[in-house]
Structures are given as C-alpha cells and as structure tokens.
Design a protein around this motif. Structure first.
Motif, PDB file in Angstrom:
ATOM      1  N   MET A   1       0.833  -1.201   0.000  1.00  0.00           N
ATOM      2  CA  MET A   1       0.000   0.000   0.000  1.00  0.00           C
ATOM      3  C   MET A   1       0.859   1.239   0.000  1.00  0.00           C
ATOM      4  O   MET A   1       2.043   1.190   0.302  1.00  0.00           O
ATOM      5  CB  MET A   1      -1.008  -0.003   1.145  1.00  0.00           C
ATOM      6  N   GLU A   2       0.218   2.338  -0.369  1.00  0.00           N
ATOM      7  CA  GLU A   2       0.942   3.593  -0.455  1.00  0.00           C
ATOM      8  C   GLU A   2       0.070   4.716   0.080  1.00  0.00           C
ATOM      9  O   GLU A   2      -1.144   4.741  -0.138  1.00  0.00           O
ATOM     10  CB  GLU A   2       1.328   3.864  -1.905  1.00  0.00           C
ATOM     11  N   ASN A   3       0.720   5.630   0.798  1.00  0.00           N
ATOM     12  CA  ASN A   3       0.071   6.814   1.336  1.00  0.00           C
ATOM     13  C   ASN A   3       0.892   8.022   0.875  1.00  0.00           C
ATOM     14  O   ASN A   3       2.127   7.957   0.887  1.00  0.00           O
ATOM     15  CB  ASN A   3       0.024   6.730   2.861  1.00  0.00           C
ATOM     16  N   PRO A   4       0.239   9.110   0.476  1.00  0.00           N
ATOM     17  CA  PRO A   4       0.997  10.258  -0.028  1.00  0.00           C
ATOM     18  C   PRO A   4       2.043  10.792   0.957  1.00  0.00           C
ATOM     19  O   PRO A   4       3.128  11.195   0.544  1.00  0.00           O
ATOM     20  CB  PRO A   4      -0.080  11.316  -0.294  1.00  0.00           C
ATOM     21  N   ALA A   5       1.745  10.787   2.236  1.00  0.00           N
ATOM     22  CA  ALA A   5       2.675  11.334   3.231  1.00  0.00           C
ATOM     23  C   ALA A   5       3.717  10.315   3.697  1.00  0.00           C
ATOM     24  O   ALA A   5       4.881  10.661   3.901  1.00  0.00           O
ATOM     25  CB  ALA A   5       1.903  11.865   4.434  1.00  0.00           C
ATOM     26  N   LEU A   6       3.309   9.068   3.873  1.00  0.00           N
ATOM     27  CA  LEU A   6       4.196   8.050   4.445  1.00  0.00           C
ATOM     28  C   LEU A   6       4.941   7.238   3.399  1.00  0.00           C
ATOM     29  O   LEU A   6       5.924   6.571   3.707  1.00  0.00           O
ATOM     30  CB  LEU A   6       3.400   7.110   5.356  1.00  0.00           C
ATOM     31  N   GLY A   7       4.456   7.245   2.174  1.00  0.00           N
ATOM     32  CA  GLY A   7       5.109   6.496   1.115  1.00  0.00           C
ATOM     33  C   GLY A   7       4.605   5.066   1.013  1.00  0.00           C
ATOM     34  O   GLY A   7       3.513   4.732   1.461  1.00  0.00           O
ATOM     35  N   ALA A   8       5.452   4.207   0.441  1.00  0.00           N
ATOM     36  CA  ALA A   8       5.096   2.813   0.192  1.00  0.00           C
ATOM     37  C   ALA A   8       5.406   1.959   1.415  1.00  0.00           C
ATOM     38  O   ALA A   8       6.371   2.208   2.139  1.00  0.00           O
ATOM     39  CB  ALA A   8       5.856   2.281  -1.015  1.00  0.00           C
ATOM     40  N   MET A   9       4.568   0.942   1.627  1.00  0.00           N
ATOM     41  CA  MET A   9       4.746   0.023   2.752  1.00  0.00           C
ATOM     42  C   MET A   9       4.018  -1.271   2.439  1.00  0.00           C
ATOM     43  O   MET A   9       3.221  -1.338   1.505  1.00  0.00           O
ATOM     44  CB  MET A   9       4.196   0.645   4.036  1.00  0.00           C
ATOM     45  N   GLU A  10       4.296  -2.288   3.222  1.00  0.00           N
ATOM     46  CA  GLU A  10       3.579  -3.558   3.133  1.00  0.00           C
ATOM     47  C   GLU A  10       3.060  -3.866   4.528  1.00  0.00           C
ATOM     48  O   GLU A  10       3.843  -4.002   5.469  1.00  0.00           O
ATOM     49  CB  GLU A  10       4.499  -4.659   2.632  1.00  0.00           C
TER      50      GLU A  10
END
Length: 106
Positions: free
Chosen positions: A75-84
């Motif tokens: 998943m990706e969030n505009p502020a936090l970036g990419a993550m799993e």
C-alpha cells in the motif's frame, strides 16, 4: 524500486497524522483505497524487550462488496510512502456496509 517504510521502526505517532487519509492497495487485478479511520493505542506492560507501545490501525474500504484477503498488502500513502502491511478484514461497517480492516503492531 521504491523504498518501503520500515514497519520495525513505526509507532502510533507515525500514523496518527494520516487519520482520514487514503492508503492505496494495488494488485494486478484490484486497486482499493483504504481510509485510515483510527489509530488505537494499546496497553504498555513492563516487558523490557518491548520497543514501542502496541497499537493498531483501523481502515475502512471504499468499494462496496469488496473484501481484501487477510495477508500482507502493498500500500501507499501520499505522506508516508510505500509500505507492506498485514491487514485482517473484521467485517462490514454497521453504518456504511463497507469492509473494516485492522493492522496490529506490537
């Protein structure tokens, strides 16, 4: 390749500013926006091995009749970036009928 957010280092404070923001899950056959609805802080104990206060994230899906499987999702969030993140579907929201998901961090 995009650098992933290190989940070993995140705390409830990492995610609190992202409440009400979208976390986009992208798979080849489905894209789903999950809205972070709540960051719940767990109970701290005296275990000296514990590196952070336990917390959980609650997400609300945005697509009716869609349930993502319990598993690790990119998943990706505009502020936090990419993550799993490993998420679990909890069931439909009583008001909207959209799926509620939870991710737990100890």
């Amino acid at each position: 390749m995009t650098d992933l957010l290190s989940l070993a280092d995140v705390t409830h404070e990492t995610f609190s500013p992202a409440v009400k923001q979208n976390f986009t899950v992208r798979w080849p056959d489905v894209t789903e926006d999950l809205v972070l609805t709540e960051v719940k802080i767990g109970r701290m104990d005296d275990d000296p091995r514990r590196k952070r206060v336990p917390f959980s994230l609650l997400f609300l899906g945005t697509t009716p009749n869609l349930t993502l499987n319990q598993m690790i999702h990119p998943m990706e969030n505009p502020a936090l970036g990419a993550m799993e993140i490993f998420i679990t579907p909890l069931g439909p929201d009583s008001d909207s009928g959209l799926m509620v998901y939870q991710a737990c961090f100890n």
